[in-house]
Design an enzyme around this catalytic site. Sequence first.
Site, mmCIF file in Angstrom:
data_model
loop_
_atom_site.group_PDB
_atom_site.id
_atom_site.type_symbol
_atom_site.label_atom_id
_atom_site.label_comp_id
_atom_site.label_asym_id
_atom_site.label_seq_id
_atom_site.Cartn_x
_atom_site.Cartn_y
_atom_site.Cartn_z
ATOM 1 N N LYS A 30 41.327 44.238 43.946
ATOM 2 C CA LYS A 30 42.170 43.532 42.992
ATOM 3 C C LYS A 30 41.307 42.853 41.904
ATOM 4 C CE LYS A 30 44.637 39.738 44.467
ATOM 5 N NZ LYS A 30 45.011 38.885 43.353
ATOM 6 N N GLY A 31 41.953 42.476 40.803
ATOM 7 C CA GLY A 31 41.229 41.834 39.697
ATOM 8 C C GLY A 31 40.567 40.523 40.096
ATOM 9 N N VAL A 33 38.217 39.643 42.157
ATOM 10 C CA VAL A 33 37.801 39.286 43.521
ATOM 11 C C VAL A 33 36.279 39.353 43.727
ATOM 12 C CG1 VAL A 33 39.973 39.866 44.679
ATOM 13 C CG2 VAL A 33 38.242 41.637 44.351
ATOM 14 N N GLY A 34 35.590 40.042 42.826
ATOM 15 C CA GLY A 34 34.129 40.126 42.951
ATOM 16 C C GLY A 34 33.609 41.554 43.015
ATOM 17 N N THR A 36 32.541 43.549 40.537
ATOM 18 C CA THR A 36 31.331 43.730 39.738
ATOM 19 C C THR A 36 30.135 43.082 40.430
ATOM 20 O OG1 THR A 36 32.648 43.819 37.737
ATOM 21 C CG2 THR A 36 30.315 43.331 37.457
ATOM 22 N N THR A 37 30.323 41.858 40.920
ATOM 23 C CA THR A 37 29.244 41.159 41.616
ATOM 24 C C THR A 37 28.778 41.984 42.813
ATOM 25 O OG1 THR A 37 30.378 39.121 40.997
ATOM 26 C CG2 THR A 37 28.629 38.928 42.627
ATOM 27 N N ASP A 59 35.364 50.354 34.283
ATOM 28 C CA ASP A 59 36.381 49.383 33.884
ATOM 29 C C ASP A 59 36.280 49.207 32.370
ATOM 30 O OD1 ASP A 59 37.979 47.235 33.447
ATOM 31 O OD2 ASP A 59 37.098 45.971 35.015
ATOM 32 N N GLU A 232 43.268 36.022 51.072
ATOM 33 C CA GLU A 232 44.572 35.502 50.654
ATOM 34 C C GLU A 232 45.609 36.592 50.842
ATOM 35 O OE1 GLU A 232 44.455 33.884 46.696
ATOM 36 O OE2 GLU A 232 42.802 32.535 47.220
ATOM 37 N N ASN A 259 35.234 38.296 49.947
ATOM 38 C CA ASN A 259 34.449 37.390 49.099
ATOM 39 C C ASN A 259 35.134 36.034 48.993
ATOM 40 O OD1 ASN A 259 32.477 36.535 47.307
ATOM 41 N ND2 ASN A 259 33.402 37.530 45.530
HETATM 42 N N1 LIG Z 1 31.317 34.262 46.023
HETATM 43 C C1 LIG Z 1 31.371 33.827 44.775
HETATM 44 N N2 LIG Z 1 31.179 32.521 44.503
HETATM 45 C C2 LIG Z 1 31.231 32.060 43.245
HETATM 46 N N3 LIG Z 1 31.471 32.822 42.180
HETATM 47 C C3 LIG Z 1 31.680 34.131 42.388
HETATM 48 C C4 LIG Z 1 31.628 34.712 43.695
HETATM 49 N N4 LIG Z 1 31.852 36.038 43.571
HETATM 50 C C5 LIG Z 1 32.045 36.275 42.264
HETATM 51 N N5 LIG Z 1 31.931 35.152 41.538
HETATM 52 C C6 LIG Z 1 32.113 34.980 40.099
HETATM 53 O O1 LIG Z 1 33.484 35.217 39.847
HETATM 54 C C7 LIG Z 1 33.678 35.912 38.622
HETATM 55 C C8 LIG Z 1 34.439 37.207 38.890
HETATM 56 O O2 LIG Z 1 33.628 38.069 39.674
HETATM 57 P P1 LIG Z 1 33.493 39.607 39.333
HETATM 58 O O3 LIG Z 1 33.315 39.800 37.877
HETATM 59 O O4 LIG Z 1 32.486 40.177 40.240
HETATM 60 O O5 LIG Z 1 34.950 40.079 39.763
HETATM 61 P P2 LIG Z 1 35.660 41.482 39.462
HETATM 62 O O6 LIG Z 1 36.470 41.814 40.661
HETATM 63 O O7 LIG Z 1 34.676 42.474 39.008
HETATM 64 O O8 LIG Z 1 36.602 41.061 38.264
HETATM 65 P P3 LIG Z 1 37.411 42.067 37.277
HETATM 66 O O9 LIG Z 1 38.604 42.544 38.053
HETATM 67 O O10 LIG Z 1 37.786 41.172 36.157
HETATM 68 O O11 LIG Z 1 36.472 43.162 36.916
HETATM 69 C C9 LIG Z 1 32.293 36.122 38.059
HETATM 70 O O12 LIG Z 1 32.049 35.116 37.132
HETATM 71 C C10 LIG Z 1 31.356 35.971 39.256
HETATM 72 O O13 LIG Z 1 30.082 35.466 38.897
HETATM 73 MG MG LIG Z 2 34.564 43.622 37.217
#
Ligand SMILES: Nc1ncnc2c1ncn2[C@@H]1O[C@H](COP(=O)(O)OP(=O)(O)OP(=O)(O)O)[C@@H](O)[C@H]1O
Ligand SMILES: [Mg+2]
Length: 365
Positions: A30-31, A33-34, A36-37, A59, A232, A259
Amino acid sequence: MAEDDLPMPEATVQNVLEQTDLKWIFVGGKGGVGKTTCSCMLALLLSQVRESVLLISTDPAHNLSDAFCQKFTKSPSMVNGFSNLFAMEVDPTVESEDLEEQANGLGMGGFVSELANAIPGIDEAMSFAEMLKLVQTMDYSVIVFDTAPTGHTLRLLQFPSTLEKGLEKVMSLKSKFGGLIGQVSRMFGAENEFGEDALLGKVENIKAVIEQVNYQFRNPDMTTFICVCIPEFLSLYETERLVQELARFEIDTHNIIINQVLFQPDVSDSKLLQARVRMQQKYLDQFHELYEDFNITKLPLLPEEVRGVESLKSFAKNLTKPYVPEPARESTGAERIRELETEVLSLRAEVSNLQLELEKLRGGH
Ligand SMILES: Nc1ncnc2c1ncn2[C@@H]1O[C@H](COP(=O)(O)OP(=O)(O)OP(=O)(O)O)[C@@H](O)[C@H]1O
Ligand SMILES: [Mg+2]
Protein backbone atom coordinates in the site's frame (compact mmCIF):
# COMPACT_ATOMS: atom_id res chain seq x y z
CA MET A 1 1.63 -5.03 28.25
CA ALA A 2 1.63 -8.72 27.57
CA GLU A 3 3.64 -8.37 24.39
CA ASP A 4 5.33 -11.67 25.03
CA ASP A 5 2.15 -13.66 25.68
CA LEU A 6 2.94 -15.80 22.68
CA PRO A 7 6.56 -16.22 21.74
CA MET A 8 6.55 -14.99 18.16
CA PRO A 9 8.88 -16.51 15.64
CA GLU A 10 11.23 -13.70 14.65
CA ALA A 11 12.21 -13.91 11.00
CA THR A 12 14.47 -11.87 8.71
CA VAL A 13 14.97 -11.45 4.96
CA GLN A 14 18.17 -13.52 5.16
CA ASN A 15 16.33 -16.21 3.15
CA VAL A 16 16.17 -13.81 0.17
CA LEU A 17 19.89 -13.06 0.39
CA GLU A 18 20.61 -16.78 0.41
CA GLN A 19 18.47 -17.58 -2.66
CA THR A 20 21.28 -17.14 -5.15
CA ASP A 21 19.22 -18.01 -8.24
CA LEU A 22 16.81 -15.14 -7.62
CA LYS A 23 16.81 -12.76 -10.57
CA TRP A 24 13.68 -10.62 -10.06
CA ILE A 25 12.58 -9.31 -6.68
CA PHE A 26 9.42 -7.21 -6.50
CA VAL A 27 8.78 -5.07 -3.44
CA GLY A 28 5.19 -3.87 -3.12
CA GLY A 29 2.36 -2.83 -0.86
CA LYS A 30 0.00 0.00 0.00
CA GLY A 31 1.01 3.67 -0.39
CA GLY A 32 3.47 5.10 2.11
CA VAL A 33 4.17 1.89 4.05
CA GLY A 34 7.89 1.85 3.25
CA LYS A 35 8.26 0.10 -0.13
CA THR A 36 10.97 2.44 -1.37
CA THR A 37 12.87 2.31 1.93
CA CYS A 38 12.70 -1.50 1.98
CA SER A 39 13.67 -1.96 -1.67
CA CYS A 40 16.66 0.37 -1.24
CA MET A 41 17.79 -1.51 1.87
CA LEU A 42 17.32 -4.86 0.19
CA ALA A 43 19.35 -3.70 -2.81
CA LEU A 44 22.11 -2.54 -0.42
CA LEU A 45 22.17 -5.92 1.31
CA LEU A 46 22.11 -7.81 -1.98
CA SER A 47 25.06 -5.78 -3.25
CA GLN A 48 27.10 -7.36 -0.43
CA VAL A 49 26.39 -10.91 -1.59
CA ARG A 50 25.68 -10.69 -5.33
CA GLU A 51 27.89 -9.61 -8.19
CA SER A 52 25.73 -6.74 -9.44
CA VAL A 53 22.37 -5.34 -8.41
CA LEU A 54 19.96 -3.08 -10.30
CA LEU A 55 17.23 -1.25 -8.43
CA ILE A 56 14.36 -0.06 -10.63
CA SER A 57 11.53 2.20 -9.60
CA THR A 58 8.38 1.69 -11.66
CA ASP A 59 6.40 4.17 -9.61
CA PRO A 60 5.63 7.28 -11.68
CA ALA A 61 6.09 9.26 -8.42
CA HIS A 62 9.70 8.23 -8.17
CA ASN A 63 11.42 8.38 -4.83
CA LEU A 64 14.65 6.40 -5.15
CA SER A 65 16.30 9.77 -5.67
CA ASP A 66 14.83 10.99 -2.36
CA ALA A 67 15.81 7.87 -0.45
CA PHE A 68 19.41 7.89 -1.69
CA CYS A 69 19.65 11.70 -1.89
CA GLN A 70 20.99 11.22 -5.44
CA LYS A 71 19.39 11.97 -8.79
CA PHE A 72 18.59 8.97 -11.01
CA THR A 73 17.38 8.78 -14.60
CA LYS A 74 15.80 6.20 -16.90
CA SER A 75 19.16 4.53 -17.52
CA PRO A 76 21.04 2.78 -14.73
CA SER A 77 23.55 4.85 -12.79
CA MET A 78 25.85 3.71 -10.05
CA VAL A 79 24.78 4.54 -6.52
CA ASN A 80 27.39 6.78 -4.86
CA GLY A 81 29.79 4.81 -2.71
CA PHE A 82 29.13 1.46 -4.44
CA SER A 83 30.73 -0.31 -7.35
CA ASN A 84 28.06 -2.93 -8.05
CA LEU A 85 24.79 -1.22 -7.12
CA PHE A 86 22.87 0.64 -9.82
CA ALA A 87 19.53 2.41 -9.83
CA MET A 88 17.12 3.75 -12.44
CA GLU A 89 13.67 5.31 -12.48
CA VAL A 90 11.42 4.35 -15.38
CA ASP A 91 8.13 5.86 -16.33
CA PRO A 92 5.84 3.26 -17.86
CA THR A 93 3.85 5.83 -19.83
CA VAL A 94 6.67 7.69 -21.59
CA GLU A 95 8.18 4.88 -23.65
CA SER A 96 4.86 3.97 -25.27
CA GLU A 97 4.70 7.44 -26.78
CA ASP A 98 8.10 6.77 -28.28
CA LEU A 99 6.73 3.60 -29.79
CA GLU A 100 3.79 5.43 -31.25
CA GLU A 101 6.01 8.15 -32.66
CA GLN A 102 8.21 5.53 -34.23
CA ALA A 103 5.15 3.83 -35.67
CA ASN A 104 3.92 7.14 -37.03
CA GLY A 105 7.25 7.60 -38.71
CA LEU A 106 6.77 4.26 -40.41
CA GLY A 107 3.26 5.12 -41.50
CA MET A 108 1.87 2.67 -38.98
CA GLY A 109 0.41 5.11 -36.48
CA GLY A 110 -3.16 4.04 -37.18
CA PHE A 111 -2.26 0.41 -36.78
CA VAL A 112 -0.62 0.98 -33.40
CA SER A 113 -3.53 2.96 -32.01
CA GLU A 114 -5.91 0.28 -33.34
CA LEU A 115 -3.81 -2.25 -31.51
CA ALA A 116 -3.92 -0.17 -28.35
CA ASN A 117 -7.70 -0.03 -28.56
CA ALA A 118 -8.05 -3.72 -29.26
CA ILE A 119 -5.91 -4.81 -26.32
CA PRO A 120 -6.33 -2.60 -23.27
CA GLY A 121 -3.07 -1.94 -21.45
CA ILE A 122 -0.96 -3.01 -24.44
CA ASP A 123 0.90 0.30 -24.71
CA GLU A 124 2.00 0.19 -21.09
CA ALA A 125 2.74 -3.51 -21.43
CA MET A 126 4.90 -2.86 -24.50
CA SER A 127 6.95 -0.26 -22.69
CA PHE A 128 7.35 -2.56 -19.69
CA ALA A 129 8.48 -5.29 -22.08
CA GLU A 130 10.92 -2.91 -23.76
CA MET A 131 12.35 -2.08 -20.36
CA LEU A 132 12.66 -5.74 -19.40
CA LYS A 133 14.35 -6.46 -22.71
CA LEU A 134 16.87 -3.72 -22.07
CA VAL A 135 17.48 -4.94 -18.52
CA GLN A 136 17.88 -8.56 -19.71
CA THR A 137 20.68 -7.55 -22.05
CA MET A 138 22.48 -5.69 -19.26
CA ASP A 139 23.11 -8.88 -17.36
CA TYR A 140 22.69 -7.82 -13.71
CA SER A 141 22.76 -10.68 -11.20
CA VAL A 142 19.56 -9.53 -9.55
CA ILE A 143 16.96 -6.85 -10.22
CA VAL A 144 14.93 -5.28 -7.43
CA PHE A 145 11.70 -3.47 -8.33
CA ASP A 146 10.40 -0.70 -6.14
CA THR A 147 6.82 -0.79 -7.33
CA ALA A 148 3.96 1.68 -7.21
CA PRO A 149 1.15 1.15 -4.67
CA THR A 150 -0.67 -2.16 -4.96
CA GLY A 151 -3.23 -1.77 -7.76
CA HIS A 152 -0.67 -0.59 -10.24
CA THR A 153 1.84 -3.31 -9.36
CA LEU A 154 -0.60 -6.08 -10.01
CA ARG A 155 -1.36 -4.64 -13.40
CA LEU A 156 2.35 -4.55 -14.14
CA LEU A 157 2.72 -8.21 -13.27
CA GLN A 158 -0.13 -9.02 -15.60
CA PHE A 159 1.60 -7.30 -18.51
CA PRO A 160 3.49 -10.33 -19.75
CA SER A 161 0.27 -12.34 -20.05
CA THR A 162 -1.66 -9.41 -21.51
CA LEU A 163 1.03 -8.91 -24.05
CA GLU A 164 1.41 -12.56 -24.88
CA LYS A 165 -2.32 -12.87 -25.59
CA GLY A 166 -2.38 -9.59 -27.48
CA LEU A 167 0.57 -10.49 -29.63
CA GLU A 168 -0.92 -13.85 -30.53
CA LYS A 169 -3.96 -12.00 -31.78
CA VAL A 170 -1.81 -9.60 -33.78
CA MET A 171 0.30 -12.33 -35.30
CA SER A 172 -2.76 -14.27 -36.42
CA LEU A 173 -4.21 -11.10 -37.92
CA LYS A 174 -0.93 -10.45 -39.65
CA SER A 175 -0.88 -13.87 -41.27
CA LYS A 176 -4.51 -13.52 -42.36
CA PHE A 177 -4.48 -9.93 -43.48
CA GLY A 178 -0.79 -9.14 -43.79
CA GLY A 179 -0.97 -8.34 -47.49
CA LEU A 180 -4.10 -6.37 -47.05
CA ILE A 181 -2.65 -4.20 -44.28
CA GLY A 182 0.25 -3.46 -46.58
CA GLN A 183 -2.03 -2.47 -49.46
CA VAL A 184 -4.19 -0.30 -47.24
CA SER A 185 -1.24 1.46 -45.68
CA ARG A 186 0.24 2.11 -49.15
CA MET A 187 -3.12 3.51 -50.23
CA PHE A 188 -2.95 5.89 -47.31
CA GLY A 189 0.53 7.01 -48.15
CA ALA A 190 2.86 4.70 -46.22
CA GLU A 191 5.93 4.20 -48.42
CA ASN A 192 6.18 0.42 -48.47
CA GLU A 193 5.67 -2.80 -46.63
CA PHE A 194 9.05 -2.38 -44.99
CA GLY A 195 7.50 -0.16 -42.30
CA GLU A 196 4.91 -2.71 -41.39
CA ASP A 197 7.40 -5.54 -41.29
CA ALA A 198 9.80 -3.53 -39.15
CA LEU A 199 7.09 -2.89 -36.62
CA LEU A 200 5.82 -6.44 -36.63
CA GLY A 201 9.41 -7.63 -36.39
CA LYS A 202 9.73 -5.53 -33.31
CA VAL A 203 6.53 -7.03 -31.94
CA GLU A 204 7.84 -10.56 -32.64
CA ASN A 205 11.05 -9.65 -30.91
CA ILE A 206 9.22 -8.39 -27.82
CA LYS A 207 7.13 -11.56 -27.86
CA ALA A 208 10.26 -13.66 -27.39
CA VAL A 209 11.34 -11.53 -24.41
CA ILE A 210 7.87 -11.71 -22.93
CA GLU A 211 7.73 -15.48 -23.19
CA GLN A 212 11.04 -15.72 -21.40
CA VAL A 213 10.04 -13.21 -18.72
CA ASN A 214 6.67 -14.87 -18.26
CA TYR A 215 8.45 -18.12 -17.57
CA GLN A 216 10.95 -16.48 -15.22
CA PHE A 217 8.28 -14.56 -13.27
CA ARG A 218 6.46 -17.82 -12.59
CA ASN A 219 9.57 -19.64 -11.49
CA PRO A 220 9.84 -19.33 -7.68
CA ASP A 221 13.59 -19.92 -7.85
CA MET A 222 13.98 -16.84 -10.04
CA THR A 223 11.26 -14.47 -8.90
CA THR A 224 9.73 -13.51 -5.60
CA PHE A 225 7.48 -10.76 -4.33
CA ILE A 226 8.09 -9.12 -0.96
CA CYS A 227 5.01 -7.59 0.62
CA VAL A 228 5.59 -4.51 2.74
CA CYS A 229 2.88 -3.40 5.16
CA ILE A 230 2.18 -1.78 8.51
CA PRO A 231 0.35 -3.34 11.49
CA GLU A 232 -3.05 -1.79 10.79
CA PHE A 233 -6.37 -3.11 9.56
CA LEU A 234 -6.30 -1.64 6.05
CA SER A 235 -2.78 -2.80 5.43
CA LEU A 236 -3.55 -6.33 6.62
CA TYR A 237 -6.56 -6.40 4.34
CA GLU A 238 -4.58 -5.06 1.40
CA THR A 239 -1.78 -7.57 2.00
CA GLU A 240 -4.25 -10.44 1.91
CA ARG A 241 -5.63 -9.15 -1.38
CA LEU A 242 -2.09 -8.87 -2.74
CA VAL A 243 -1.12 -12.38 -1.62
CA GLN A 244 -4.22 -13.83 -3.25
CA GLU A 245 -3.65 -11.98 -6.50
CA LEU A 246 -0.04 -13.13 -6.58
CA ALA A 247 -1.20 -16.71 -6.13
CA ARG A 248 -3.56 -16.20 -9.05
CA PHE A 249 -0.67 -14.94 -11.22
CA GLU A 250 1.45 -17.85 -9.91
CA ILE A 251 4.06 -15.45 -8.56
CA ASP A 252 5.94 -16.63 -5.51
CA THR A 253 5.70 -14.70 -2.27
CA HIS A 254 6.99 -15.87 1.09
CA ASN A 255 8.20 -12.70 2.80
CA ILE A 256 6.27 -9.99 4.56
CA ILE A 257 7.98 -6.95 6.05
CA ILE A 258 5.88 -5.23 8.70
CA ASN A 259 7.20 -1.69 8.94
CA GLN A 260 6.64 1.09 11.45
CA VAL A 261 6.19 -1.27 14.40
CA LEU A 262 6.11 0.32 17.85
CA PHE A 263 7.80 -1.73 20.54
CA GLN A 264 6.58 -1.51 24.12
CA PRO A 265 9.92 -0.61 25.71
CA ASP A 266 10.38 2.22 23.19
CA VAL A 267 7.16 4.02 24.03
CA SER A 268 7.68 4.32 27.83
CA ASP A 269 5.00 6.46 29.42
CA SER A 270 3.06 7.84 26.46
CA LYS A 271 -0.53 6.65 26.83
CA LEU A 272 -1.25 7.38 23.20
CA LEU A 273 1.68 5.30 22.02
CA GLN A 274 0.90 2.53 24.48
CA ALA A 275 -2.62 2.34 23.06
CA ARG A 276 -1.11 2.10 19.60
CA VAL A 277 1.24 -0.66 20.72
CA ARG A 278 -1.80 -2.65 21.84
CA MET A 279 -3.60 -1.92 18.57
CA GLN A 280 -0.56 -2.96 16.53
CA GLN A 281 -0.12 -6.10 18.60
CA LYS A 282 -3.60 -7.24 17.61
CA TYR A 283 -2.72 -6.96 13.92
CA LEU A 284 0.76 -8.42 14.38
CA ASP A 285 -0.90 -11.50 15.92
CA GLN A 286 -3.27 -11.69 12.96
CA PHE A 287 -0.39 -11.43 10.48
CA HIS A 288 1.36 -14.31 12.24
CA GLU A 289 -1.82 -16.39 12.26
CA LEU A 290 -2.65 -15.74 8.62
CA TYR A 291 0.87 -16.12 7.25
CA GLU A 292 2.30 -18.94 9.31
CA ASP A 293 4.54 -20.17 6.52
CA PHE A 294 5.88 -16.71 5.58
CA ASN A 295 9.02 -15.05 6.85
CA ILE A 296 7.65 -12.07 8.74
CA THR A 297 10.25 -9.39 9.42
CA LYS A 298 9.39 -6.49 11.72
CA LEU A 299 10.93 -3.04 11.35
CA PRO A 300 10.63 -0.47 14.12
CA LEU A 301 9.11 2.96 13.61
CA LEU A 302 11.95 5.45 13.88
CA PRO A 303 11.66 8.98 15.24
CA GLU A 304 13.15 10.26 11.95
CA GLU A 305 12.89 9.52 8.22
CA VAL A 306 15.24 7.02 6.60
CA ARG A 307 17.19 9.01 4.01
CA GLY A 308 20.68 8.70 2.57
CA VAL A 309 22.96 5.69 2.22
CA GLU A 310 24.17 5.78 5.83
CA SER A 311 20.66 5.79 7.35
CA LEU A 312 19.56 3.08 4.94
CA LYS A 313 22.59 0.96 5.77
CA SER A 314 22.09 1.28 9.48
CA PHE A 315 18.32 0.62 9.30
CA ALA A 316 18.97 -2.37 7.00
CA LYS A 317 20.58 -4.21 9.92
CA ASN A 318 17.05 -4.87 11.16
CA LEU A 319 16.35 -6.82 7.97
CA THR A 320 18.96 -9.44 8.76
CA LYS A 321 18.83 -9.43 12.56
CA PRO A 322 15.53 -9.03 14.42
CA TYR A 323 15.20 -5.63 16.06
CA VAL A 324 15.44 -5.67 19.85
CA PRO A 325 14.40 -2.49 21.63
CA GLU A 326 17.22 -0.92 23.68
CA PRO A 327 15.78 -0.90 27.19
CA ALA A 328 14.60 -4.49 26.90
CA ARG A 329 18.13 -5.53 26.01
CA GLU A 330 19.75 -3.60 28.79
CA SER A 331 17.24 -3.19 31.58
CA THR A 332 18.16 -4.98 34.76
CA GLY A 333 15.63 -6.68 37.00
CA ALA A 334 15.34 -3.56 39.18
CA GLU A 335 14.75 -1.29 36.14
CA ARG A 336 12.10 -3.61 34.81
CA ILE A 337 10.34 -3.57 38.20
CA ARG A 338 10.34 0.25 38.13
CA GLU A 339 8.99 0.27 34.56
CA LEU A 340 6.19 -2.11 35.52
CA GLU A 341 5.38 -0.12 38.66
CA THR A 342 5.05 3.05 36.60
CA GLU A 343 2.87 1.28 34.09
CA VAL A 344 0.62 -0.18 36.81
CA LEU A 345 0.28 3.26 38.39
CA SER A 346 -0.65 4.91 35.11
CA LEU A 347 -3.15 2.17 34.26
CA ARG A 348 -4.71 2.49 37.76
CA ALA A 349 -5.08 6.23 37.21
CA GLU A 350 -6.63 5.58 33.82
CA VAL A 351 -9.09 3.05 35.31
CA SER A 352 -10.14 5.41 38.10
CA ASN A 353 -10.64 8.24 35.59
CA LEU A 354 -12.79 6.01 33.46
CA GLN A 355 -14.78 4.93 36.54
CA LEU A 356 -15.37 8.56 37.49
CA GLU A 357 -16.54 9.36 33.99
CA LEU A 358 -18.83 6.34 33.98
CA GLU A 359 -20.35 7.28 37.33
CA LYS A 360 -20.90 10.84 36.16
CA LEU A 361 -22.71 9.58 33.07
CA ARG A 362 -24.79 7.15 35.13
CA GLY A 363 -25.59 9.92 37.60
CA GLY A 364 -26.87 12.10 34.78
CA HIS A 365 -29.51 9.53 33.83
N1 LIG B 1 10.33 2.57 9.98
C1 LIG B 1 10.32 3.85 9.63
N2 LIG B 1 10.47 4.80 10.57
C2 LIG B 1 10.45 6.10 10.24
N3 LIG B 1 10.29 6.56 9.00
C3 LIG B 1 10.12 5.65 8.02
C4 LIG B 1 10.14 4.24 8.28
N4 LIG B 1 9.98 3.60 7.10
C5 LIG B 1 9.85 4.55 6.16
N5 LIG B 1 9.95 5.78 6.69
C6 LIG B 1 9.82 7.07 6.02
O1 LIG B 1 8.47 7.17 5.60
C7 LIG B 1 8.36 7.79 4.33
C8 LIG B 1 7.64 6.85 3.37
O2 LIG B 1 8.45 5.71 3.14
P1 LIG B 1 8.66 5.12 1.68
O3 LIG B 1 8.91 6.22 0.72
O4 LIG B 1 9.65 4.04 1.78
O5 LIG B 1 7.21 4.52 1.45
P2 LIG B 1 6.57 3.99 0.08
O6 LIG B 1 5.72 2.82 0.44
O7 LIG B 1 7.61 3.79 -0.93
O8 LIG B 1 5.66 5.23 -0.29
P3 LIG B 1 4.93 5.49 -1.72
O9 LIG B 1 3.73 4.59 -1.75
O10 LIG B 1 4.57 6.92 -1.63
O11 LIG B 1 5.93 5.16 -2.78
C9 LIG B 1 9.77 8.12 3.92
O12 LIG B 1 10.01 9.45 4.24
C10 LIG B 1 10.65 7.20 4.77
O13 LIG B 1 11.92 7.77 5.06
MG1 LIG C 1 7.84 4.63 -2.88
